[in-house]
Design a protein around this motif. Structure first.
Motif, PDB file in Angstrom:
ATOM      1  N   GLY A   1       0.799  -1.218   0.000  1.00 57.75           N
ATOM      2  CA  GLY A   1       0.000   0.000   0.000  1.00 57.75           C
ATOM      3  C   GLY A   1       0.832   1.269   0.000  1.00 57.75           C
ATOM      4  O   GLY A   1       0.333   2.337  -0.375  1.00 57.75           O
ATOM      5  N   ILE A   2       2.077   1.179   0.415  1.00 55.53           N
ATOM      6  CA  ILE A   2       2.995   2.331   0.389  1.00 55.53           C
ATOM      7  C   ILE A   2       3.800   2.326  -0.896  1.00 55.53           C
ATOM      8  O   ILE A   2       4.094   3.356  -1.486  1.00 55.53           O
ATOM      9  CB  ILE A   2       3.922   2.308   1.611  1.00 55.53           C
ATOM     10  N   GLY A   3       4.143   1.112  -1.355  1.00 46.70           N
ATOM     11  CA  GLY A   3       4.935   0.969  -2.559  1.00 46.70           C
ATOM     12  C   GLY A   3       5.034  -0.495  -2.940  1.00 46.70           C
ATOM     13  O   GLY A   3       4.462  -1.385  -2.293  1.00 46.70           O
ATOM     14  N   ASN A   4       5.756  -0.762  -4.028  1.00 40.83           N
ATOM     15  CA  ASN A   4       5.889  -2.100  -4.579  1.00 40.83           C
ATOM     16  C   ASN A   4       7.360  -2.470  -4.638  1.00 40.83           C
ATOM     17  O   ASN A   4       8.204  -1.649  -4.988  1.00 40.83           O
ATOM     18  CB  ASN A   4       5.252  -2.158  -5.978  1.00 40.83           C
ATOM     19  N   GLY A   5       7.666  -3.725  -4.278  1.00 40.81           N
ATOM     20  CA  GLY A   5       9.033  -4.222  -4.383  1.00 40.81           C
ATOM     21  C   GLY A   5       9.068  -5.503  -5.181  1.00 40.81           C
ATOM     22  O   GLY A   5       8.068  -6.233  -5.273  1.00 40.81           O
ATOM     23  N   GLN A   6      10.217  -5.783  -5.803  1.00 36.58           N
ATOM     24  CA  GLN A   6      10.352  -6.968  -6.663  1.00 36.58           C
ATOM     25  C   GLN A   6      11.592  -7.750  -6.278  1.00 36.58           C
ATOM     26  O   GLN A   6      12.656  -7.182  -6.016  1.00 36.58           O
ATOM     27  CB  GLN A   6      10.425  -6.557  -8.130  1.00 36.58           C
ATOM     28  N   GLY A   7      11.430  -9.093  -6.262  1.00 35.42           N
ATOM     29  CA  GLY A   7      12.566  -9.986  -6.049  1.00 35.42           C
ATOM     30  C   GLY A   7      12.601 -11.033  -7.134  1.00 35.42           C
ATOM     31  O   GLY A   7      11.581 -11.320  -7.782  1.00 35.42           O
ATOM     32  N   GLU A   8      13.757 -11.637  -7.355  1.00 37.15           N
ATOM     33  CA  GLU A   8      13.862 -12.666  -8.386  1.00 37.15           C
ATOM     34  C   GLU A   8      14.728 -13.823  -7.917  1.00 37.15           C
ATOM     35  O   GLU A   8      15.584 -13.662  -7.040  1.00 37.15           O
ATOM     36  CB  GLU A   8      14.390 -12.095  -9.693  1.00 37.15           C
ATOM     37  N   TYR A   9      14.461 -15.015  -8.526  1.00 38.92           N
ATOM     38  CA  TYR A   9      15.191 -16.228  -8.168  1.00 38.92           C
ATOM     39  C   TYR A   9      15.365 -17.070  -9.426  1.00 38.92           C
ATOM     40  O   TYR A   9      14.417 -17.250 -10.207  1.00 38.92           O
ATOM     41  CB  TYR A   9      14.437 -17.022  -7.106  1.00 38.92           C
ATOM     42  N   THR A  10      16.565 -17.599  -9.651  1.00 38.26           N
ATOM     43  CA  THR A  10      16.852 -18.449 -10.803  1.00 38.26           C
ATOM     44  C   THR A  10      16.757 -19.909 -10.382  1.00 38.26           C
ATOM     45  O   THR A  10      17.529 -20.362  -9.513  1.00 38.26           O
ATOM     46  CB  THR A  10      18.245 -18.147 -11.375  1.00 38.26           C
ATOM     47  N   LEU A  11      15.814 -20.644 -10.967  1.00 39.87           N
ATOM     48  CA  LEU A  11      15.597 -22.049 -10.632  1.00 39.87           C
ATOM     49  C   LEU A  11      16.357 -22.926 -11.617  1.00 39.87           C
ATOM     50  O   LEU A  11      16.191 -22.803 -12.838  1.00 39.87           O
ATOM     51  CB  LEU A  11      14.096 -22.367 -10.683  1.00 39.87           C
ATOM     52  N   LEU A  12      17.187 -23.829 -11.080  1.00 39.29           N
ATOM     53  CA  LEU A  12      17.915 -24.818 -11.872  1.00 39.29           C
ATOM     54  C   LEU A  12      17.609 -26.190 -11.288  1.00 39.29           C
ATOM     55  O   LEU A  12      18.094 -26.538 -10.201  1.00 39.29           O
ATOM     56  CB  LEU A  12      19.423 -24.551 -11.849  1.00 39.29           C
TER      57      LEU A  12
END
Length: 406
Positions: free
Chosen positions: A312-323
């Protein structure tokens, strides 16, 4: 300055110069001996509200005249050892022919003023002592921060302390770091000799300020440092920082597996969106709030997965590489364990080989000694029969000769 604090009725120039010297103290009356040994001497005192003050009057010599203390209204408090005013706060401290000391307990602001010590000689001699009463400031109160502030916003805090005399000074701190606020605003209290003091502090807050303590402390002669202070915890709203955490470090084909989206923000994220970079989510995967679950991993699931968290204040993004690994793949920790075991086995084999070599050399040495004993005595025998007897140990007088192969 020293002369100003010690009042007499008719101080001479000689006395004044002596009193200004560095050797003078209220307990020393030598500077009056050349002038008037019957002149009383007092000293100014400072006391906080509620405290106790001692007023002392001394003369260098006594002619049996009585000393007397009077208050600011010229009411007699003590005449020698005799109480003159019915005030239980005022008590006799010490009375001698050359000294009269009294105490005033539970001092109030109304007790401030000039007190008089008199000795009833001809003429009457007097000295005055000024009592300064410090108004103790109240505990500071912080206001202006009732609601949380969004990251990057401004907040203005106000600190107020009442009842100080002289006016107190207010200091701001964030942790151990002193902050600079606006100059103090001092207001006098009607019909009262005390003051109310206030100070403002404006801050631009960041996420690192969340839960930090802002302190307002009172600085005043009546208080020890840090005696009176108030604290206010900052509350800062900020967008989440997102991290994706895998169920294990070795996702293997055919196994169940999940990813967890962790959003560090204030407040906690309430919305999560999963997606696969450059493609759609696998058909056997299921987005479940902060989790992305795989019922059965397949190498076709390989790729970069993204999680978007919103609070509600802001948006954050994370990522992960699946092998996805083969079913027989071992974790890095298992590989390390096997390497350690292999090293231990190699050391044990090496030690066994060394023991076999040492044992072989030992057996060879003892076999040589046995063969030498069988032939012992045959070299010095005159004939064959004697040689056989000597070899069997029958010749007791012969010296044993030992021969060793090295």
């Amino acid at each position: 300055e020293r002369a100003r604090r010690f009042h007499t009725s008719t101080p001479s120039l000689t006395c004044l110069c002596c009193c200004m010297s560095s050797d003078f103290s209220p307990l020393s009356l030598s500077c009056y001996l050349d002038d008037d040994p019957l002149q009383p001497v007092t000293s100014d005192e400072t006391v906080s509200v509620g405290g106790t003050v001692i007023l002392t009057c001394r003369v260098a010599e006594s002619d049996n005249s009585s000393l007397q203390w009077s208050n600011t209204a010229q009411q007699t408090l003590y005449f020698g050892e005799k109480r003159a005013l019915r005030d239980n706060r005022i008590q006799l401290h010490r009375s001698t022919p050359t000294e009269l000391s009294i105490t005033i307990s539970d001092v109030q602001l109304s007790d401030e003023g000039e007190y008089t010590c008199s000795i009833f000689t001809m003429p009457v001699r007097t000295a005055r002592a000024t009592v300064t009463v410090l108004g103790v400031p109240g505990k500071p109160q912080i206001s202006g921060f009732e609601n949380a502030v969004q990251e990057g916003g401004k907040v203005t805090l106000t600190c107020t302390s009442t009842g100080s005399k002289p006016p107190a000074k207010l200091r701001w701190y964030r942790g151990d770091q002193e902050l600079v606020g606006r100059p103090d605003v001092v207001e006098s209290v009607p019909d009262d000799p005390t003051y109310n003091v206030s100070s403002e502090l404006t801050l631009v807050v960041s996420r690192s300020d969340d839960n930090n303590l802002i302190t307002c402390a009172v600085d005043h002669p009546s208080l020890a440092p840090g005696d009176k202070r108030s604290e206010q915890a900052l509350r800062v709203l900020y967008s989440p920082v997102v991290e994706i955490q895998p169920e294990s470090d070795l996702p293997r084909e055919g196994e169940k597996f999940h990813l967890q989206c962790i959003g560090n923000g204030n407040p906690e994220p309430t919305s999560y969106i999963w997606e696969k970079k450059d493609g759609e989510l696998p058909p056997l995967s299921k987005a479940d709030g902060a989790y992305l679950r795989f019922e059965m991993l397949n190498k076709s699931d390989n790729g970069v997965y993204l999680c978007h968290a919103d609070n509600g204040i802001g948006n954050g993004q994370g990522e992960y590489t699946l092998l996805v690994q083969d079913p027989t793949a071992m974790s890095p920790s298992s590989g390390v364990d096997h390497a350690v075991i292999g090293g231990v086995v190699a050391v044990i084999v090496f030690i066994l080989l060394c023991l076999l070599i040492v044992l072989g050399r030992y057996l060879i040495r003892h076999k040589g000694t046995y063969l030498t004993h069988e032939a012992k005595g045959s070299d010095d025998a005159p004939d064959a029969d004697t040689a056989i007897i000597n070899a069997e140990g029958g010749h007791s007088g012969a010296e044993d000769k030992k021969e060793y192969f090295i």
